[in-house]
Design an enzyme around this catalytic site. Structure first.
Site, mmCIF file in Angstrom:
data_model
loop_
_atom_site.group_PDB
_atom_site.id
_atom_site.type_symbol
_atom_site.label_atom_id
_atom_site.label_comp_id
_atom_site.label_asym_id
_atom_site.label_seq_id
_atom_site.Cartn_x
_atom_site.Cartn_y
_atom_site.Cartn_z
ATOM 1 N N THR A 275 0.850 -1.192 0.000
ATOM 2 C CA THR A 275 0.000 0.000 0.000
ATOM 3 C C THR A 275 0.885 1.241 0.000
ATOM 4 O O THR A 275 1.853 1.321 0.752
ATOM 5 C CB THR A 275 -0.925 0.027 1.227
ATOM 6 O OG1 THR A 275 -1.820 -1.084 1.158
ATOM 7 C CG2 THR A 275 -1.753 1.311 1.265
ATOM 8 N N PHE A 277 1.146 5.149 0.793
ATOM 9 C CA PHE A 277 0.557 6.204 1.608
ATOM 10 C C PHE A 277 1.176 7.539 1.217
ATOM 11 O O PHE A 277 2.342 7.595 0.798
ATOM 12 C CB PHE A 277 0.824 5.960 3.095
ATOM 13 C CG PHE A 277 0.167 4.727 3.652
ATOM 14 C CD1 PHE A 277 -0.970 4.831 4.441
ATOM 15 C CD2 PHE A 277 0.687 3.465 3.409
ATOM 16 C CE1 PHE A 277 -1.573 3.698 4.981
ATOM 17 C CE2 PHE A 277 0.094 2.330 3.933
ATOM 18 C CZ PHE A 277 -1.038 2.441 4.713
#
Length: 419
Positions: A275, A277
């Site tokens: 992921t 960010f």
């Protein structure tokens, strides 16, 4: 990692909520990080932050200058916060973005044990946590000086873009000052003594459920899927309500915090699950050319998608590599009629286009490209120009939830020099 004491939060936010008993399933209450925070305390934090969220209209879309002084497409004086600011004292002023300095207050979405908490720890190892129950609250926490930074997910290698945060980037007056890429290692968590064959439900964030769908099927689990706001919140809900027929898809750290057992380790369908960010601040980072930089922009045109080829050509002609393009409906004008008199039946959507490219706003070729793009667009805004996360990573293969719960060792620090 430091956590703002709940009593300090109540003084800061003016909360009058009573303090209830400590969370009974926390096994590591003696730890100095957020593992020792009681359920009632961080729930109170959530509620207090949420009460501070001000309903705001979408900000207008001004024409922008592409100079470094206007890196985010608007002047700071034009910010609309919706309520009075409470500036920090001189002693509380944070260091420059990406400095990794101590005592930064960092907002993230979710409960302790969330992947966003791990990303915040990677970005700012000596931070004070400001957990928020909604993405919107995290944006507002920074705008209202409750937090100095926000670390929020923007895309996942399996699940794709986090559309809500793309929309919020346009609505709020924050700047992207960095990025963090975090390997995601999902686990199937349940109360001690619960067996997989007795499960009837699995809870997690929608992205967590989607990233483990094939594995759940292979395990032969005939369970319903229930989506919640955060992976760690799913784990907390199971422990708080003593749900012995329900499991959570969450991190190994969440198992440690909420007293759950790991039934399956490495639940994600693909081991290369990452992921990305973004790190948000009130002020932009001054672009530089002495390290790899990435720049994020958003643009639109009143004639729809016909200018997209011309915009992309402006970057291709200058050998600027695009790493991401995302389209989102223009919420101000989602539908275009045939003519200005609203006569006719043919309609099409209008879109905002988000683009990431590998170059710094300090480079002449980038400023020339954006000057050309501005000729083709009715709206252009630079969301931020920031150092790329160059941290090497490999797919998570840990089989020990104790090892993976030590965030500083599992994730490390962002591999960048100080600005």
């Amino acid at each position: 990692m430091k956590v703002i004491a709940p009593s300090h939060l109540k003084l800061m936010f003016g909360s009058s909520q009573p303090t209830s008993r400590s969370y009974p399933c926390v096994q590591n209450a003696q730890r100095s990080d957020s593992c020792g925070t009681s359920r009632s305390e961080w729930r109170s934090t959530f509620a207090t932050l949420t009460s501070k969220v001000v309903t705001q209209k979408t900000l207008p879309m001004p024409q922008v200058s592409v100079g470094i002084d206007h890196v985010n497409g608007h002047n700071r004086a034009a910010r609309v916060l919706g309520m009075n600011q409470k500036p920090l004292s001189v002693n509380d002023l944070p260091p420059a973005p990406m400095h990794g300095g101590a005592n930064l207050r960092v907002a993230y979405q979710g409960a302790p044990g969330a992947y966003s908490e791990a990303a915040a720890c990677k970005a700012y190892p000596n931070y004070e946590a400001v957990p928020c129950d909604q993405f919107e609250v995290a944006f507002q926490a920074v705008e209202l000086w409750i937090a100095d930074r926000a670390v929020l997910p923007i895309e996942n290698s399996l699940g794709g873009s986090i559309h809500r945060n793309y929309d919020l980037l346009l609505r709020h007056c924050l700047h992207i000052v960095g990025e963090v890429q975090l390997p995601v290692h999902h686990c199937l968590l349940a109360l001690p003594g619960v067996r997989k064959e007795f499960l009837t439900c699995v809870m997690s964030h929608p992205q967590g459920l989607a990233q483990c769908e094939r594995t759940l099927t292979k395990l032969g689990l005939n369970v319903t899927r229930k989506a919640v706001d955060n992976t760690a919140i799913a784990a907390e809900h199971i422990a708080a309500n003593n749900l012995r027929d329900t499991a959570a898809i969450a991190s190994a750290r969440a198992a440690d915090i909420y007293g759950l057992e790991i039934l399956e380790d490495g639940l994600q369908d693909d081991a290369s699950n990452v992921t990305r960010f973004v790190m948000l601040a009130r002020d932009p980072l001054v672009p530089r050319t002495d390290r790899p930089f990435k720049t994020s922009i958003v643009f639109a045109h009143e004639k729809g998608t016909s200018v997209l080829y011309k915009v992309l050509s402006a970057f291709a002609a200058r050998d600027i590599s695009l790493t991401k393009i995302e389209s989102r409906p223009n919420h101000n004008r989602p539908i275009r009629l045939v003519d200005d008199a609203n006569v006719g039946t043919a309609k099409h959507f209008e879109y905002m286009f988000y683009i990431d490219f590998e170059a710094s706003m300090a480079e002449a070729r980038v400023q020339n490209a954006l000057s050309e793009v501005r000729k083709f667009t009715s709206f252009l805004r630079v969301l931020g120009s920031y150092p790329m996360d160059m941290t090497p990573w490999s797919p998570s293969s840990s089989t020990s939830h104790k090892a993976s719960s030590k965030m500083n060792h599992s994730y490390g620090n962002v591999n960048m020099a100080k600005p």
